[in-house]
Design a protein around this motif. Structure first.
Motif, PDB file in Angstrom:
ATOM      1  N   ILE A 195       0.827  -1.161  -0.156  1.00  0.00           N
ATOM      2  CA  ILE A 195       0.053  -0.017   0.033  1.00  0.00           C
ATOM      3  C   ILE A 195       0.872   1.059   0.058  1.00  0.00           C
ATOM      4  N   GLU A 196       0.546   2.141  -0.770  1.00  0.00           N
ATOM      5  CA  GLU A 196       1.287   3.417  -0.923  1.00  0.00           C
ATOM      6  C   GLU A 196       0.250   4.707  -1.032  1.00  0.00           C
ATOM      7  N   VAL A 197       0.627   5.608  -0.332  1.00  0.00           N
ATOM      8  CA  VAL A 197      -0.548   6.765  -0.345  1.00  0.00           C
ATOM      9  C   VAL A 197       0.391   8.052  -0.377  1.00  0.00           C
ATOM     10  N   GLU A 198      -0.097   9.034  -1.102  1.00  0.00           N
ATOM     11  CA  GLU A 198       0.555  10.428  -1.158  1.00  0.00           C
ATOM     12  C   GLU A 198      -0.223  11.235  -0.541  1.00  0.00           C
ATOM     13  N   VAL A 199      -0.026  12.171   0.413  1.00  0.00           N
ATOM     14  CA  VAL A 199      -0.655  13.248   0.985  1.00  0.00           C
ATOM     15  C   VAL A 199      -0.255  14.459   1.174  1.00  0.00           C
ATOM     16  N   ARG A 200      -0.893  15.475   0.608  1.00  0.00           N
ATOM     17  CA  ARG A 200      -0.741  16.964   0.643  1.00  0.00           C
ATOM     18  C   ARG A 200      -0.909  17.677   1.928  1.00  0.00           C
ATOM     19  N   ASP A 201      -0.186  18.378   2.630  1.00  0.00           N
ATOM     20  CA  ASP A 201      -0.385  19.063   3.751  1.00  0.00           C
ATOM     21  C   ASP A 201      -0.099  20.469   3.421  1.00  0.00           C
ATOM     22  N   GLY A 202      -1.082  21.346   3.696  1.00  0.00           N
ATOM     23  CA  GLY A 202      -1.056  22.719   3.356  1.00  0.00           C
ATOM     24  C   GLY A 202      -1.024  22.943   1.998  1.00  0.00           C
ATOM     25  N   ARG A 203      -1.157  24.462   1.625  1.00  0.00           N
ATOM     26  CA  ARG A 203      -0.881  24.697   0.215  1.00  0.00           C
ATOM     27  C   ARG A 203      -0.051  25.638   0.084  1.00  0.00           C
ATOM     28  N   GLY A 204       0.509  25.913  -1.256  1.00  0.00           N
ATOM     29  CA  GLY A 204       1.329  27.023  -1.677  1.00  0.00           C
ATOM     30  C   GLY A 204       2.685  26.678  -1.294  1.00  0.00           C
ATOM     31  N   ASP A 205       3.275  27.753  -0.568  1.00  0.00           N
ATOM     32  CA  ASP A 205       4.697  27.656  -0.040  1.00  0.00           C
ATOM     33  C   ASP A 205       4.756  27.022   1.406  1.00  0.00           C
ATOM     34  N   ASN A 206       3.618  26.830   1.944  1.00  0.00           N
ATOM     35  CA  ASN A 206       3.640  25.886   3.074  1.00  0.00           C
ATOM     36  C   ASN A 206       3.427  24.381   2.844  1.00  0.00           C
ATOM     37  N   GLU A 207       3.339  23.968   1.534  1.00  0.00           N
ATOM     38  CA  GLU A 207       2.949  22.620   1.276  1.00  0.00           C
ATOM     39  C   GLU A 207       3.735  21.565   1.489  1.00  0.00           C
ATOM     40  N   THR A 208       3.474  20.423   2.250  1.00  0.00           N
ATOM     41  CA  THR A 208       4.468  19.654   2.200  1.00  0.00           C
ATOM     42  C   THR A 208       3.679  18.188   1.630  1.00  0.00           C
ATOM     43  N   LEU A 209       4.600  17.570   1.076  1.00  0.00           N
ATOM     44  CA  LEU A 209       4.289  16.423   0.138  1.00  0.00           C
ATOM     45  C   LEU A 209       4.632  15.215   0.845  1.00  0.00           C
ATOM     46  N   TRP A 210       3.601  14.354   1.551  1.00  0.00           N
ATOM     47  CA  TRP A 210       4.110  13.013   2.223  1.00  0.00           C
ATOM     48  C   TRP A 210       3.999  11.769   1.346  1.00  0.00           C
ATOM     49  N   ARG A 211       4.700  10.909   1.281  1.00  0.00           N
ATOM     50  CA  ARG A 211       4.330   9.620   0.918  1.00  0.00           C
ATOM     51  C   ARG A 211       4.968   8.598   1.873  1.00  0.00           C
TER      52      ARG A 211
END
Lengths: 95, 384
Positions: free
Chosen positions: B81-97
Motif C-alpha cells: 500500500i502506498e499513499v501520497e498526502v498533501r499537507d497545506g497549500r502553496g509555499d507551506n505545502e508538504t508532500l508526504w508519501r
C-alpha cells in the motif's frame, strides 16, 4: 482471431437477446461490452449522438423499431443530426 | 491534509491500482467488485496508526495476510500500500508519501512481517526499512514505525492524518436503538451507535450552529420540518427532537427513535461532514434515502465539505447520485472485475469510451453505470 469488441444499444431485454443471437450466428466472434438499455426508444433517440460519438472508439450496434413511422430512412434522418460514423450500426426493425 | 494518490499491489480484489484523488471521489462498480475493499486500504492504515492499534492487529482483524492478498496474484507476492498526502497549500505545502509492503513467513511461526516501510517528505526518503537494526533483529519487522510514537516523530503529521480517517456506514436502527449493539466493541463507531453521544459532547455553541445548518439542508429533503434541536430526557440521556408542521400545536414533535430511517441517516451524514476535516469514507450513501434526495446529495456534500475542506470518498451505484451534472469524470473511480484476474480500477476520465459518450451529451450516470455491469460475454453460451 480475437473477438471483435462491440457495444449494444437497445430498448429492452428482448431486443438485447435478439442482437446477441444475431451476433452469435455470425461467423465472426464478438465480445459484447456495455449494453445501453433503458425502456423505450426515447432514450435511444436522445442518446443517438453520444452513441455515434462512441463509435469512434468501438463499434456500436443499435436496434430499434419503426414505431408509428412509415419508413426507416425517415427515422435515421430524424435521429442523427450529423453524419453517421461507419461503425455506428443503426438497425431498424420494419413491419 | 488531502490524499492525492493511492497505490495498491495485490490488495484484496486488486493486483495493481494507481488512483489519483481529488477533493471527492465517487467509487462505483458491480456488486463484489471491491468498492469496500478499496476503501479498506485507508481503514487499514488507520488501524495501524490509531491508538491501541498496530500492524499485527490490523492484519488479524482482517483474518490474516492470506485474506488480504489478492487471489489473482501469482505465487505469494508482497501486499503493498502506498499513499501520497498533501499537507497545506502553496509555499507551506508538504508532500508526504508512505508505503508499506507485507509478507508472510513461509514456514515456522508464519509471522506477518514488513518487507519494507518507507516515508518520503517532499520526495526525500526519511525512513527506509528494513534498516541495519531490523536485519539484526527481525522481530522488529512485526511492527511499523508508524504505530510507534517513539519512532514516528519525523512524520507524526502523517500518522495523525491516518488516525483521523473516518469510515461511516450509518445504520439507522442502531442510531435509534443503540442498546441493540455492543457499545464496547463498536471501536471507531462506523455504524453510528455513539452518534448521539458524540453530538452531545460537542460544545453547545458549535452543536447548535451545526444543527441549524443541518436543519436548513434537511428541509430540502423533509419540507415539513420546522426545527431540529437537541434535548435531554429526565435521566439526562441525549436526544434529537424535530418539530414538524402540524395543525395541532405541540403535536408535531418527534424524537430520534420516531424519525424515519432516511431522516436519521441524512442527519448522521450531514453532522459527520461538519465534524472534523480529515478523510471521510462514506459507504453506500443512497441507502434508505428517497431517489430525489439522493440526486441532491452530491450538491449537499459539496456545500458542506466546502466549509470544512473535508475530503470525501463515496461508494455508490445509484443512478440518481451520478446524475448530478456537477460530478466530473475525474472524480469517478470505476471498478471493473475481470474474473480470476482481479478488479481493474480506472478514473472515468481515463476511459476513451466514457469521454466520447460525455462529449456526445450523456451525464456521468448514463455513460458510466452501463460500463459497470458484469461482463455478459459468457451469456452467449446460453444459445449453445
Amino acid at each position: 482471431m480475437s473477438p471483435v469488441p462491440i457495444h449494444l444499444a437497445v430498448e429492452d431485454d428482448l431486443s438485447e437477446w435478439v442482437l446477441r443471437r444475431i451476433l452469435h450466428d455470425r461467423p465472426v466472434s464478438y465480445a459484447v461490452g456495455p449494453v445501453f438499455k433503458q425502456r423505450g426508444f426515447g432514450y435511444l433517440k436522445k442518446q443517438c449522438s453520444a452513441f455515434n460519438n462512441l463509435a469512434r472508439a468501438c463499434p456500436v450496434l443499435l436496434l430499434t423499431d419503426l414505431d408509428s413511422r412509415s419508413c426507416a430512412p425517415e427515422l435515421l434522418e430524424d435521429w442523427l443530426d450529423g453524419p453517421r460514423h461507419p461503425d455506428f450500426l443503426l438497425r431498424v426493425a420494419v413491419r | 491534509m488531502h490524499f492525492t494518490q493511492l497505490k495498491l499491489k495485490n490488495w484484496r480484489n486488486f493486483t495493481r491500482v494507481e488512483l489519483p484523488f481529488r477533493d471527492r471521489i465517487f467509487i462505483t462498480g458491480p456488486n463484489a467488485s471491491g468498492k469496500s475493499n478499496l476503501m479498506d486500504a485507508f481503514r487499514f492504515l488507520r488501524d495501524i496508526a490509531k491508538t491501541g492499534g498496530g500492524l499485527q492487529e490490523a492484519v488479524t482483524l482482517r483474518g490474516g495476510l492470506a485474506k488480504l492478498r489478492c487471489l489473482a496474484a501469482r505465487r505469494n507476492p508482497n501486499v503493498e500500500i502506498e499513499v501520497e498526502v498533501r499537507d497545506g497549500r502553496g509555499d507551506n505545502e508538504t508532500l508526504w508519501r508512505y508505503g508499506i509492503g507485507l509478507k508472510q513467513e513461509s514456514r515456522g511461526m508464519r509471522r506477518v512481517l514488513l518487507s519494507y516501510e518507507k516515508v518520503w517528505k517532499n520526495d526525500i526518503l526519511i525512513l527506509n526499512r528494513p534498516d541495519q537494526a531490523d536485519e539484526s533483529d527481525d522481530l522488529r519487522l512485526t511492527e511499523t514505525h508508524l504505530e510507534q510514537i517513539t519512532a514516528n516523530r519525523e512524520f507524526r503529521p502523517l500518522a495523525e492524518a491516518f488516525q483521523k480517517i473516518l469510515y461511516l456506514h450509518l445504520v439507522p436502527q442502531l442510531l435509534k436503538f443503540p442498546q441493540l449493539a455492543n457499545r464496547d466493541v463498536a471501536g471507531d463507531d462506523p455504524f453510528g451507535i455513539k452518534f448521539l453521544d458524540r453530538l452531545m459532547e460537542t460544545p453547545e455553541k458549535t452543536r447548535r450552529s451545526r444543527l441549524r445548518k443541518i436543519e436548513s439542508a434537511l428541509r430540502i429533503a423533509v419540507p415539513e420540518l420546522e426545527e431540529l434541536k437537541d434535548v435531554r430526557d429526565g435521566k439526562g440521556a441525549p436526544h434529537l427532537e424535530a418539530v414538524y408542521q402540524h395543525w395541532r400545536p405541540n403535536a408535531g414533535r418527534q424524537r430520534e427513535d420516531q424519525f424515519s430511517d432516511g431522516t436519521l441517516r441524512l442527519i448522521g451524514l450531514l453532522w459527520t461532514l461538519l465534524d472534523g476535516d480529515h478523510l471521510l469514507l462514506l459507504e453506500e450513501l443512497e441507502l434508505s434515502l428517497h431517489t430525489s434526495i439522493v440526486a441532491k446529495l452530491p450538491d449537499i456534500i459539496w456545500r458542506m465539505q466546502r466549509a470544512r475542506k473535508r475530503q470525501v470518498v463515496v461508494s455508490s451505484h445509484s443512478i440518481e447520485l451520478f446524475s448530478d451534472r456537477g460530478i466530473a469524470a475525474d472524480e469517478v473511480a470505476l471498478l471493473k472485475p475481470h474474473g480470476s484476474e482481479g478488479t481493474e480500477v480506472t478514473l472515468a476520465s481515463d476511459k476513451e469510451s466514457i469521454r466520447l459518450l460525455l462529449q456526445g451529451g450523456m451525464t456521468i450516470a448514463e455513460a458510466v453505470l452501463p460500463m459497470t455491469a458484469p461482463d455478459s460475454v459468457s451469456q452467449l453460451t446460453f444459445f449453445d
